[in-house]
Design an enzyme around this catalytic site. Sequence first.
Site, PDB file in Angstrom:
ATOM      1  N   ALA A 383       0.671  -1.821   0.155  1.00  0.00           N
ATOM      2  CA  ALA A 383       0.341  -0.649  -0.480  1.00  0.00           C
ATOM      3  C   ALA A 383       0.740   1.083  -0.025  1.00  0.00           C
ATOM      4  CB  ALA A 383      -1.166   0.207   1.521  1.00  0.00           C
ATOM      5  N   ALA A 384       0.410   2.345  -0.767  1.00  0.00           N
ATOM      6  CA  ALA A 384       1.597   3.404  -0.959  1.00  0.00           C
ATOM      7  C   ALA A 384       1.507   4.067   0.524  1.00  0.00           C
ATOM      8  CB  ALA A 384       0.470   4.259  -1.835  1.00  0.00           C
ATOM      9  N   CYS A 385       0.205   3.910   1.639  1.00  0.00           N
ATOM     10  CA  CYS A 385      -0.252   5.032   2.529  1.00  0.00           C
ATOM     11  C   CYS A 385       1.105   4.353   3.667  1.00  0.00           C
ATOM     12  CB  CYS A 385      -1.074   4.826   2.704  1.00  0.00           C
ATOM     13  SG  CYS A 385      -1.807   3.266   3.741  1.00  0.00           S
ATOM     14  N   HIS A 386       1.915   3.059   3.256  1.00  0.00           N
ATOM     15  CA  HIS A 386       2.796   2.593   4.124  1.00  0.00           C
ATOM     16  C   HIS A 386       4.177   2.864   3.626  1.00  0.00           C
ATOM     17  CE1 HIS A 386      -0.810  -0.241   5.299  1.00  0.00           C
ATOM     18  NE2 HIS A 386      -0.467   0.847   6.014  1.00  0.00           N
ATOM     19  N   SER A 387       4.472   3.455   2.141  1.00  0.00           N
ATOM     20  CA  SER A 387       5.809   3.937   1.907  1.00  0.00           C
ATOM     21  C   SER A 387       7.175   4.047   2.802  1.00  0.00           C
ATOM     22  CB  SER A 387       5.558   4.561   0.636  1.00  0.00           C
ATOM     23  OG  SER A 387       4.936   6.021   1.003  1.00  0.00           O
TER      24      SER A 387
END
Length: 442
Positions: A383-387
């Site tokens: 997920a991008a929010c966990h980058s």
Amino acid sequence: MADKPADMTPGKGHTFSNHIFHHDAEMNLDRIYMDYNATTPLEPEVIEAISEALQEAWGNPSSNYLAGAKAKAIINESRENVARMIGGKAEDIIFTSGGTEANNLVLHTAMEHFRKSRSSAKGVEGSRNGYDGLPHIITSNVEHDSVKLVAEHLQSEAKADVTFVPVSKVTGRVEVEDVVAAVQSNTCLISIMLANNETGVIMPVQEICSRVKSLNKQRQHVRILLHTDAAQALGKIPVDVGELGVDYLTIVGHKFYAPRIGALYVDGPGTRTPLHPMLFGGGQERNFRPGTENTPMIAGLGKAAKLVASNLSAYESCMRSTKLYLENRLQVSLILFREIHFNSHYPGSDILPNTCNVSILGRTLQGWRVLSHCRKLLASVGAACHSDSGNRPSHILLSCGIPSEVAANALRLSVGRWTTEADVDAVVEDLRETVQLLEEMN
């Protein structure tokens, strides 16, 4: 007349670079984008709708002069288009800034729903059963952070009890019986995503809603509200709110080639289904979400929704064919790669047509390391929010039973409407060269 897409025969679609981003300097490096679960580019028709609204509908939608009336008409048309995309009614669509706001609004509403239900039950003998104690929320352990972190915050602040139902390590999905078993007398909300953004697993939301609605008929206390975050499903698979049976459904524009704006479907907002605003202001969106409407972005959302409603079958078919070609090419190249493991393959579970989560096994082949050395592939490890979570394995994959050493090597490859077989060939070759390079370096 329906909006017709370009020729979407696998291998004949436009490439990422020449279809949308011909102006982007990075695309001149022949980079190939396979991170469509993170965000999608805008379709040309969507850009045109936004541009037109910026130029011709700049007025305040609440005003009576021409530019304002034009803005109001665009908003009304967009509301109709968004509703049609999900099989709902225009009056059930509330525009929001995005999916995070929509999800927060649902959990906020559930808390208020419990409080008001408890308040109205006061003084009625025997009616407090189910209202003593904190409101109870049920969700899964693989939800997007805009649900997960809100629920954890409410729990940490002792404002709610939360049950995070684990997904099955066999099917990768939340099982209906596990959700039903978690129901308590004070349960006020069940929020289960429609499709997971990392594994692509489609959750049994329709079956969950059917079972819970039967429970609601037997309950004499607080009604259980039903919500699904459909961010990853829209534009990829058919989504019909009537068939699902949900009270709320979250819509996220930038997952289906619309701008970064969202909406919340509510089945009869304020009448059949409670909706309590988090913001107070000028009365827009029937006071449920006040603030002067962002007409251009709403216009873009409406156009993108219209394209989905008209062309979903073609979009889905093209993405599924491309993903199957990608998985086949990866398998055929096993002898060139190290051993690979498909983290998105679950027996008996339906998977999004565009999502391939794969690990290339090897001590030095962590996902972040492979991507950092790829010359062409643009993708993510989750997920991008966990980058910004460092190089730790995805908690989603770990929750699904993927071993830590396999999860650490994961690559989330999500194809788009216009990804071609030539793109796939180039990506597979890029990965082969990268793996060979990393193994030689070590």
